[in-house]
Design a protein around this motif. Structure first.
Motif, PDB file in Angstrom:
ATOM      1  N   GLY A   1       0.839  -1.187   0.010  1.00 14.36           N
ATOM      2  CA  GLY A   1      -0.020  -0.029   0.055  1.00 14.36           C
ATOM      3  C   GLY A   1       0.834   1.363   0.150  1.00 14.36           C
ATOM      4  O   GLY A   1       0.452   2.356  -0.424  1.00 14.36           O
ATOM      5  N   THR A   2       1.969   1.179   0.617  1.00 16.70           N
ATOM      6  CA  THR A   2       2.794   2.300   0.526  1.00 16.70           C
ATOM      7  C   THR A   2       3.554   2.814  -0.642  1.00 16.70           C
ATOM      8  O   THR A   2       3.328   3.966  -1.258  1.00 16.70           O
ATOM      9  CB  THR A   2       3.961   2.194   1.851  1.00 16.70           C
ATOM     10  OG1 THR A   2       3.583   1.535   2.887  1.00 16.70           O
ATOM     11  CG2 THR A   2       4.697   3.515   2.149  1.00 16.70           C
ATOM     12  N   PRO A   3       4.072   1.953  -1.578  1.00 20.85           N
ATOM     13  CA  PRO A   3       4.556   2.189  -2.902  1.00 20.85           C
ATOM     14  C   PRO A   3       3.202   2.662  -3.788  1.00 20.85           C
ATOM     15  O   PRO A   3       3.388   3.563  -4.588  1.00 20.85           O
ATOM     16  CB  PRO A   3       5.132   1.006  -3.490  1.00 20.85           C
ATOM     17  CG  PRO A   3       5.025  -0.052  -2.434  1.00 20.85           C
ATOM     18  CD  PRO A   3       4.852   0.494  -1.060  1.00 20.85           C
TER      19      PRO A   3
ATOM     20  N   LEU B   1       4.738   5.321  -6.543  1.00 21.50           N
ATOM     21  CA  LEU B   1       6.087   4.590  -7.212  1.00 21.50           C
ATOM     22  C   LEU B   1       5.807   3.646  -8.215  1.00 21.50           C
ATOM     23  O   LEU B   1       4.649   2.968  -8.355  1.00 21.50           O
ATOM     24  CB  LEU B   1       6.701   3.908  -6.006  1.00 21.50           C
ATOM     25  CG  LEU B   1       7.327   4.669  -4.828  1.00 21.50           C
ATOM     26  CD1 LEU B   1       8.226   4.105  -3.725  1.00 21.50           C
ATOM     27  CD2 LEU B   1       8.094   6.167  -5.269  1.00 21.50           C
ATOM     28  N   ASP B   2       6.735   3.086  -9.010  1.00 22.34           N
ATOM     29  CA  ASP B   2       6.511   2.185 -10.079  1.00 22.34           C
ATOM     30  C   ASP B   2       7.258   1.022  -9.600  1.00 22.34           C
ATOM     31  O   ASP B   2       7.299   0.001 -10.454  1.00 22.34           O
ATOM     32  CB  ASP B   2       7.357   2.896 -11.583  1.00 22.34           C
ATOM     33  CG  ASP B   2       8.619   3.429 -11.279  1.00 22.34           C
ATOM     34  OD1 ASP B   2       9.280   3.262 -10.214  1.00 22.34           O
ATOM     35  OD2 ASP B   2       9.242   3.578 -12.321  1.00 22.34           O
ATOM     36  N   HIS B   3       8.022   0.814  -8.341  1.00 20.46           N
ATOM     37  CA  HIS B   3       8.365  -0.181  -7.914  1.00 20.46           C
ATOM     38  C   HIS B   3       7.937  -0.640  -6.559  1.00 20.46           C
ATOM     39  O   HIS B   3       7.855   0.164  -5.735  1.00 20.46           O
ATOM     40  CB  HIS B   3       9.962  -0.083  -7.962  1.00 20.46           C
ATOM     41  CG  HIS B   3      10.603   0.944  -6.973  1.00 20.46           C
ATOM     42  ND1 HIS B   3      10.590   2.303  -7.007  1.00 20.46           N
ATOM     43  CD2 HIS B   3      11.067   0.694  -5.828  1.00 20.46           C
ATOM     44  CE1 HIS B   3      11.120   3.015  -6.161  1.00 20.46           C
ATOM     45  NE2 HIS B   3      11.256   1.881  -5.345  1.00 20.46           N
ATOM     46  N   TYR B   4       7.819  -1.934  -6.505  1.00 22.19           N
ATOM     47  CA  TYR B   4       7.176  -2.805  -4.978  1.00 22.19           C
ATOM     48  C   TYR B   4       8.428  -3.660  -4.588  1.00 22.19           C
ATOM     49  O   TYR B   4       9.549  -3.630  -5.364  1.00 22.19           O
ATOM     50  CB  TYR B   4       6.088  -3.462  -5.281  1.00 22.19           C
ATOM     51  CG  TYR B   4       4.972  -2.472  -5.803  1.00 22.19           C
ATOM     52  CD1 TYR B   4       4.010  -2.352  -4.859  1.00 22.19           C
ATOM     53  CD2 TYR B   4       4.661  -1.964  -6.809  1.00 22.19           C
ATOM     54  CE1 TYR B   4       2.775  -1.522  -5.016  1.00 22.19           C
ATOM     55  CE2 TYR B   4       3.461  -1.139  -7.012  1.00 22.19           C
ATOM     56  CZ  TYR B   4       2.732  -1.091  -6.092  1.00 22.19           C
ATOM     57  OH  TYR B   4       1.637  -0.162  -6.434  1.00 22.19           O
ATOM     58  N   ALA B   5       8.295  -4.011  -3.313  1.00 23.48           N
ATOM     59  CA  ALA B   5       9.223  -4.861  -3.042  1.00 23.48           C
ATOM     60  C   ALA B   5       9.536  -6.114  -3.522  1.00 23.48           C
ATOM     61  O   ALA B   5       8.255  -6.591  -4.273  1.00 23.48           O
ATOM     62  CB  ALA B   5       8.698  -5.379  -1.366  1.00 23.48           C
TER      63      ALA B   5
ATOM     64  N   GLY C   1       0.645   9.534   6.599  1.00 24.42           N
ATOM     65  CA  GLY C   1       1.492  10.208   5.364  1.00 24.42           C
ATOM     66  C   GLY C   1       1.351   9.230   4.058  1.00 24.42           C
ATOM     67  O   GLY C   1       0.905   9.938   3.284  1.00 24.42           O
ATOM     68  N   THR C   2       1.707   8.374   3.983  1.00 29.02           N
ATOM     69  CA  THR C   2       1.879   7.461   2.940  1.00 29.02           C
ATOM     70  C   THR C   2       0.829   6.623   2.372  1.00 29.02           C
ATOM     71  O   THR C   2       0.489   6.384   1.258  1.00 29.02           O
ATOM     72  CB  THR C   2       3.232   6.892   2.499  1.00 29.02           C
ATOM     73  OG1 THR C   2       3.445   5.906   3.933  1.00 29.02           O
ATOM     74  CG2 THR C   2       4.417   7.759   2.654  1.00 29.02           C
TER      75      THR C   2
END
Lengths: 420, 420
Positions: free
Chosen positions: B305-307, B312-316, B337-338
Motif C-alpha cells: 500500500g505504501t509504494p 512509485l513504479d516499484h514494489y518490494a 502520510g503515505t
C-alpha cells in the motif's frame, strides 16, 4: 450563486462542512477547468418536491428560510455529487476469479480463451441464469455501487450474444431501471462484445445478425440509449464496427466505442469520425488521436481499474489528454473478467496515484464529465439548482480525503431525492 | 485433522461453504508452502468457552455432535482466519491529505518536510490532541480495520517523539488493548521514527534520549513488546539504530526494523545481524540481502500500500523473496502520510496485481506469516484446534475472490471468540 429560493422546499440538508461541486457551464470541463471545484463551507442544500435541487447556499441562511419539511443535519461532513459511472458491464452471472489469478501468473488472454475462458465463460453463465437470478445478482451489484456513492451508472449488455439472449438481458435491465433503490441506469446495447462460439470464423455473419436482427428490435422496444462495439484486436475490426455503428445511428441510438485498449487498430479515429459521445479505455493513444477525439467533441472515458486488475504497467495517458483539452470521465468498467470493481472511490484513488490526476480533476471526471459522457448533464453531475438531488455525504472533512484514504468506504449517506 | 472434539463446545459455526486456512507447522511458511492453503468444503468450527477453536471439521458431523450452545449458520460463505496486520502506525491525530496530493503532483518528501509537513506535521497534531481524542480516533480506525477482517494488529508509537508524549501515547494504546471490541493489539515502541525539530542537527542527543530515558520507562511499564527504528536516509543511520536496538534488546524488548524502504544504507544487514523478528518494507533488496534475512530467521514484512500511495513504479521484490525461501508477511502500514489504508483485502489485491503473489500466497502472508512476524502464531493466524477463534466469514464462494473483487468490503461477519 444558487440562491434562488423556492417556497416549495420539502427537504433540507444542512450543516455540510464542505460542499464540493463542479460548475456546469454547458459542456464537459477541460484543461485547467477539469480541475476546478466550487467549495462552499457550512453549506446547505434544499430539495423540492420533485426531488430536484431547489437551493444551494449558506447553512444558516437556508435553515432560517426552511420552515417546513424534513431536515437532515450533515454533522459537518463533506457533500459531493453522486458518482456518474459512464462505463460498466455490471449485468452478468458467474465469476472469473480463477482466470484473474491465472492471468496474473502469466497466462495470456488468448490461452484463457482457448481454455474456454474469457468473455464466453461469462456468456455461458449468463445464458444459463434465470431472469430472477440475473435480476438479483445485478441489483445486488448496483446496490453495492450505490453504497459506494454511485447514483448514475451506464450498464451494457454483451453477455447474451444471441438475438434472444441480448433482448432478454436488456429487458431485465429495463425492469431494474424502474427500481428506485438502485442508481439511475443508462442502458447500452453491446451485442458486438465478442464473436460467440456459434459464429467462430464467421464474424461477418454475426455482424449481420447484430445489424439486421438485434439492433432493429433493441430500437423498436427502446431497450438501449447507446450502442457500443468492442473494436479491438481479437474482437471486431474497424469495418465491422463502422457497419454496426452506422446502423445503430440510423435507428436513433447514440454511440460510444471501446477503443485502443489492447491494440491500436484505428478505433480512436473511427470514434472521432462517427462523433461518438464517448471513446472508452484509450490505453494506447498518440497526440494525433487525442486531437482527433478532441476535435470531434468526444469525452474520453478512462477506466484505470482495468489495467490495475490486469496487472499492466501502463495506464491511459490521462495527463496528456487533459493538457490537450480532451475532457476525461473516469469509469469503473465493472466487469467479471478484468475489473469487478464496484467502488468509484478506488477508481479515483487509482487515477490519482497511477495517472497523476489531482483529486479535483478526478472528482470532476467522476461527476460532471461522467454525466456528459452519458448525455445526462442536464440532470446530474453537479450540485446546482434544477438538477436531481443525487447527493452523497462523506465522513471526511474534505474531498481531498477520497483518493488519500484508499480502501475504506467513507460514505455516510447516499441521497437520491427524498430517501434519507 | 482437527477432529479432536470437546464436550465443552459452547458455540458452533456451521454450513461454511469453503474454509481456507494455512496449516501451522511451527514456523513461517516459505517457498512453495507459502502458497498452500488447506481447503475444507461444507465445514464447521466449534468454539470452546475460552473463545478458542475446539474442533474444525465436516459441517454435518459437528452439527450432530454439537448439542448445546449458540449456533451460527454461515450460509455457505467462505471462512478465513482473521487478518494479522504486522505493521501499522495507526495511532495518530490529524491527516496529511493535502501532502498526499502534492506528492503525487511531484513535490518530494524533502520539500514537504521543509514546508513543515511529513511526520512532524502528524507529531504536532498528535501532541495537540487530548487523550480522549487520541483514544477515539484510534479506536475508530481499528474498528474499521476489524470491519475489513483484521483481528490482530501491530500498532507503533512514534508521533510523540518526546519522553512524555511517547509514554502518553503508549499508555493510551495500552488502554485500547483492553477493549474487546477492537482487534488484538501488539504494541511497538518507535521513539526513533524521526528526529524531532527540537533536536535538529543533534540526532545523537535524541538517540541518547531514546536510549537513556524512553526505553527504560517503556520497559519498566511494559508498554511495548517490540522496539522498531526507522533506519533510512533522512531518519536514523545504522550506528544510531544499532545503539537503540541493542539497548532495547537488553531491556527485554523484541526487535523489528524499518529497512531499505527509500535507500539502502545497510538496514537489512543490520536486521539480519540483530536477528530481528521482522525486517519491514524492503523495497530495495538484492539477493545477498534476501539471503542474509533468510539465514537470520527474519520475516519480511511487505507493505504494498505504501509504494501504491506514493505512486512509485516499484514494489518490494516479493517473488524473489519467496523463491529464496524468505517468508513474507503482508501489512497495511496504515499511517497518515503515505498509506492510510485500513483494508487488508486491498493490500492482498495490491500484492497479487502489483507483486504477482498468488491469492493463496497473499492469504498466508496476511494470516499465519503475519502471526509469525508478531510472535503470535501460537495464538492466531490459522483455523486450528487450540488457537483463538478469530474467524472471518466472507460473502464470497472462495478465497480467490478476495484479490479479484477489489474495492468492495466483502466481510459478512468478523468473529472473535463469542461475539456473533
Amino acid at each position: 450563486m444558487h440562491s434562488a429560493l423556492s417556497t416549495q422546499h420539502s427537504a433540507l440538508i444542512y450543516n455540510i462542512g464542505q460542499l464540493a461541486t463542479p460548475i456546469d457551464e454547458g459542456r464537459p470541463l477541460v484543461g485547467a477547468a477539469q480541475g476546478r471545484l466550487r467549495l462552499i463551507s457550512d453549506a446547505a442544500v434544499a430539495i423540492d418536491q420533485a426531488g430536484r435541487i431547489a437551493a444551494v447556499g449558506d447553512s444558516a441562511t437556508l435553515l432560517a428560510q426552511h420552515q417546513v419539511g424534513e431536515k437532515l443535519n450533515a454533522g459537518g461532513r463533506t457533500m459531493l455529487p453522486g458518482w456518474v459511472d459512464a462505463h460498466t458491464h455490471a449485468f452478468y452471472a458467474g465469476d472469473r476469479a480463477d482466470e484473474f489469478a491465472l492471468r496474473l501468473q502469466g497466462a495470456n488472454y488468448l490461452e484463457i480463451m482457448a481454455a474456454g475462458g474469457g468473455i464466453m465463460s461469462t456468456v455461458r453463465a449468463t445464458r444459463a441464469a434465470s431472469a430472477d437470478q440475473l435480476r438479483e445478482l445485478t441489483a445486488a451489484r448496483l446496490r453495492r455501487m450505490r453504497a459506494n456513492g454511485t447514483t448514475t451508472v451506464e450498464v451494457k449488455s454483451g453477455y447474451g450474444l444471441s438475438v434472444a439472449e441480448e433482448l432478454r438481458c436488456l429487458r431485465i435491465l429495463r425492469d431494474l431501471a424502474a427500481d428506485p433503490t438502485l442508481p439511475r441506469i443508462v442502458p447500452t446495447f453491446l451485442g458486438a462484445h465478442a464473436i460467440p462460439g456459434e459464429y467462430a470464423g464467421r464474424a461477418d455473419e454475426y455482424v449481420s445478425l447484430v445489424v439486421e436482427q438485434m439492433l432493429p428490435q433493441v430500437a423498436a422496444e427502446r431497450l438501449a440509449e447507446y450502442c457500443d462495439v468492442f473494436c479491438d484486436m481479437g474482437a471486431f475490426d474497424v469495418a465491422q464496427t463502422r457497419r454496426i455503428m452506422e446502423a445503430a445511428a440510423a435507428l436513433g441510438l447514440k454511440l460510444r466505442l471501446h477503443a485502443n485498449e489492447f491494440a491500436d487498430i484505428g478505433a480512436a479515429e473511427l470514434a472521432a469520425e462517427l462523433r461518438c459521445v464517448s471513446a472508452d479505455h484509450l490505453l494506447l493513444l498518440d497526440e494525433a488521436q487525442i486531437a482527433a477525439l478532441h476535435n470531434a467533441g468526444c469525452v474520453a472515458v478512462v477506466a484505470p481499474g482495468t489495467p490495475y486488475g490486469l496487472g499492466l504497467d501502463h495506464y491511459a495517458p490521462a495527463r496528456r489528454m487533459i493538457e490537450a483539452g480532451l475532457p476525461i470521465a473516469l469509469a469503473s468498467d465493472c466487469n467479471p473478467g478484468t475489473c469487478p470493481c464496484e467502488s468509484m472511490p478506488l477508481i479515483i484513488s487509482l487515477a490519482c496515484t497511477q495517472m497523476r490526476l489531482t483529486p479535483a480533476e478526478a472528482i470532476v471526471a467522476t461527476t460532471l464529465n461522467g454525466a456528459y459522457a452519458l448525455g445526462r448533464a442536464h440532470e446530474v453531475g453537479s450540485i446546482e439548482v434544477g438538477k436531481r438531488a443525487d447527493l452523497v455525504l462523506w465522513d471526511v472533512p474534505s474531498y481531498t480525503h477520497l483518493p488519500y484514504r484508499f480502501g475504506s468506504n467513507l460514505v455516510w449517506k447516499t441521497v437520491m431525492g427524498f430517501e434519507f
